[in-house]
Design a protein around this motif. Structure first.
Motif, mmCIF file in Angstrom:
data_model
loop_
_atom_site.group_PDB
_atom_site.id
_atom_site.type_symbol
_atom_site.label_atom_id
_atom_site.label_comp_id
_atom_site.label_asym_id
_atom_site.label_seq_id
_atom_site.Cartn_x
_atom_site.Cartn_y
_atom_site.Cartn_z
ATOM 1 N N UNK A 17 16.536 37.545 35.576
ATOM 2 C CA UNK A 17 17.114 37.504 36.931
ATOM 3 C C UNK A 17 18.443 36.958 36.927
ATOM 4 N N UNK A 18 18.369 35.944 36.291
ATOM 5 C CA UNK A 18 19.814 34.936 36.117
ATOM 6 C C UNK A 18 20.930 35.929 35.462
ATOM 7 N N UNK A 19 20.396 36.718 34.400
ATOM 8 C CA UNK A 19 21.255 37.454 33.752
ATOM 9 C C UNK A 19 21.955 38.611 34.514
ATOM 10 N N UNK A 20 20.986 39.350 35.207
ATOM 11 C CA UNK A 20 21.437 40.478 36.077
ATOM 12 C C UNK A 20 22.167 40.115 37.213
ATOM 13 N N UNK A 21 21.892 39.102 37.679
ATOM 14 C CA UNK A 21 22.610 38.388 38.966
ATOM 15 C C UNK A 21 24.098 38.045 38.554
ATOM 16 N N UNK A 22 24.364 37.442 37.391
ATOM 17 C CA UNK A 22 25.322 37.148 36.735
ATOM 18 C C UNK A 22 26.211 38.311 36.571
ATOM 19 N N UNK A 23 25.838 39.482 36.067
ATOM 20 C CA UNK A 23 26.399 40.457 35.631
ATOM 21 C C UNK A 23 26.758 41.172 36.982
ATOM 22 N N UNK A 24 25.968 41.361 37.926
ATOM 23 C CA UNK A 24 26.372 41.813 39.354
ATOM 24 C C UNK A 24 27.379 41.006 39.938
ATOM 25 N N UNK A 25 27.234 39.878 39.763
ATOM 26 C CA UNK A 25 28.424 39.022 40.256
ATOM 27 C C UNK A 25 29.458 39.321 39.789
ATOM 28 N N UNK A 26 29.484 39.365 38.497
ATOM 29 C CA UNK A 26 30.923 39.667 37.645
ATOM 30 C C UNK A 26 31.552 41.180 38.200
ATOM 31 N N UNK A 27 30.480 42.131 38.199
ATOM 32 C CA UNK A 27 30.996 43.333 38.511
ATOM 33 C C UNK A 27 31.503 43.478 39.973
ATOM 34 N N UNK A 28 30.804 42.497 40.916
ATOM 35 C CA UNK A 28 31.363 42.332 42.287
ATOM 36 C C UNK A 28 32.798 41.938 42.293
ATOM 37 N N UNK A 29 33.136 41.017 41.489
ATOM 38 C CA UNK A 29 34.443 40.345 41.397
ATOM 39 C C UNK A 29 35.568 41.179 40.852
ATOM 40 N N UNK A 30 35.044 41.827 39.736
ATOM 41 C CA UNK A 30 36.070 42.813 39.052
ATOM 42 C C UNK A 30 36.233 43.797 39.916
ATOM 43 N N UNK A 31 35.278 44.544 40.522
ATOM 44 C CA UNK A 31 35.817 45.778 41.561
ATOM 45 C C UNK A 31 36.404 45.219 42.839
ATOM 46 N N UNK A 32 36.251 44.042 43.071
ATOM 47 C CA UNK A 32 36.890 43.539 44.500
ATOM 48 C C UNK A 32 38.125 43.392 44.563
ATOM 49 N N UNK A 33 38.997 43.085 45.867
ATOM 50 C CA UNK A 33 40.061 42.768 45.716
ATOM 51 C C UNK A 33 40.582 41.293 45.950
ATOM 52 N N UNK A 34 39.844 40.416 45.918
ATOM 53 C CA UNK A 34 40.185 39.107 45.939
ATOM 54 C C UNK A 34 40.730 38.486 44.756
ATOM 55 N N UNK A 35 42.066 38.493 44.560
ATOM 56 C CA UNK A 35 42.594 37.928 43.351
ATOM 57 C C UNK A 35 42.300 36.318 42.850
ATOM 58 N N UNK A 36 42.095 35.528 44.171
ATOM 59 C CA UNK A 36 41.687 34.289 43.968
ATOM 60 C C UNK A 36 40.467 34.159 43.219
ATOM 61 N N UNK A 37 39.325 35.071 43.476
ATOM 62 C CA UNK A 37 38.180 35.077 42.963
ATOM 63 C C UNK A 37 38.016 35.552 41.510
ATOM 64 N N UNK A 38 39.079 36.596 41.371
ATOM 65 C CA UNK A 38 39.210 37.030 40.000
ATOM 66 C C UNK A 38 39.833 35.961 38.841
ATOM 67 N N UNK A 39 40.895 35.133 39.706
ATOM 68 C CA UNK A 39 41.370 34.213 38.703
ATOM 69 C C UNK A 39 40.465 32.963 38.490
ATOM 70 N N UNK A 40 39.612 32.582 39.467
ATOM 71 C CA UNK A 40 38.627 31.658 39.094
ATOM 72 C C UNK A 40 37.332 32.029 37.991
ATOM 73 N N UNK A 41 37.085 33.302 38.289
ATOM 74 C CA UNK A 41 36.109 33.683 37.245
ATOM 75 C C UNK A 41 36.649 33.824 36.078
ATOM 76 N N UNK A 42 37.849 34.535 36.067
ATOM 77 C CA UNK A 42 38.676 34.655 34.656
ATOM 78 C C UNK A 42 38.744 33.457 33.763
#
Length: 280
Positions: A17-42
């Motif tokens: 569950x943790x793995x897939x949730x983290x993957x889905x969170x990464x994909x969500x940020x990757x495909x999203x438009x919020x550059x602040x979130x992208x910066x923080x996750x990167x």
């Protein structure tokens, strides 16, 4: 036994569950438009050593952050991500770009060194084209000149020595190749150029021997009218070798050549004998 099995299953489910949730969170940020979130996750992924994932996010936001306060740090992380991934070409380029763009940065010295080091890693083995080696030497020497008291100076000097040795070997092997294919005149010229151009090379004694070997073989394979003159020239090459490398590991072969040269020259009459024969 049943409870152990259930416990293991629950743990597996929990981590899944943790793995897939983290993957889905990464994909969500990757495909999203919020550059602040992208910066923080990167930044978070970079700190964890997950450079490939961090790079995908950085590639999306680098253009958007140019000119902003976060740009300096982001550009350094971007360059260093390529460095950590072993992409030496892009690491060298991006670190060089960082150093040019942020000359007052606290990280500029490290960036300049890692740029030069990345270019050095692109250098081919001695038998291949050495364009990248010359580029790396230029970058490393530029770094050493600009930061003479750097903590990386010793490493940089070692890299310069290693690259120069590679170029020396390239030049020596090129000359030696002419000797192997029996193009003795060109071999002599190549060895002489090497001797002049590389006074401190570890291959210099071999180059002196190579010139002697080429001169000797040229002489004994010449037309009879040219043999004596070329044997005398080969003897000059021996004298040069003996002057600098009398006690080297190559002396036995040099002395062997000299012995044969002297035997062949002894078959020719001396000038006195020639004059006596021509006197009526």
């Amino acid at each position: 036994m049943f409870f152990k099995y259930m416990r293991a299953s629950l743990l597996l489910l929990f981590f899944s569950v943790i793995f897939f949730s983290s993957c889905s969170e990464y994909q969500k940020v990757l495909t999203g438009d919020d550059i602040g979130n992208k910066y923080a996750m990167a930044d978070s992924l970079y700190r964890k050593g997950k450079y490939k994932k961090a790079l995908r996010l950085m590639e999306q936001i680098v253009p958007a952050y140019r000119g902003k306060p976060q740009a300096e740090r982001l550009m350094y992380l971007y360059a260093n991500t390529f460095y950590e991934l072993g992409d030496n070409y892009l690491a060298g380029y991006q670190f060089e770009r960082f150093a040019d763009t942020y000359p007052q940065s606290d990280s500029v010295e490290v960036a300049a060194y890692r740029s030069a080091k990345s270019y050095a890693k692109l250098s081919n083995r001695y038998s291949l084209d050495q364009k990248e080696t010359y580029t790396a030497l230029e970058k490393l020497q530029g770094y050493i000149n600009k930061y003479p008291n750097s903590d990386y100076r010793e490493e940089a000097n070692a890299s310069v020595a290693e690259l120069r040795l590679k170029l020396d070997r390239k030049s020596y092997e090129t000359a030696n190749q002419y000797l192997r294919i029996e193009d003795y005149k060109v071999a002599i010229e190549a060895f002489e150029n090497f001797i002049v151009d590389n006074p401190g090379s570890k291959f210099r004694s071999q180059a002196f021997l190579g010139r002697l070997e080429a001169g000797y073989r040229l002489a004994i394979n010449s037309f009879p009218a040219l043999v004596k003159l070329r044997l005398l020239k080969a003897k000059e090459y021996y004298n040069s070798f003996n002057k600098y490398y009398k006690d080297s590991e190559f002396s036995p072969r040099a002395n062997e050549i000299l012995e044969d040269i002297n035997k062949r020259l002894a078959a020719y009459p001396t000038e006195t004998e020639t004059e006596t024969e021509t006197t009526p």
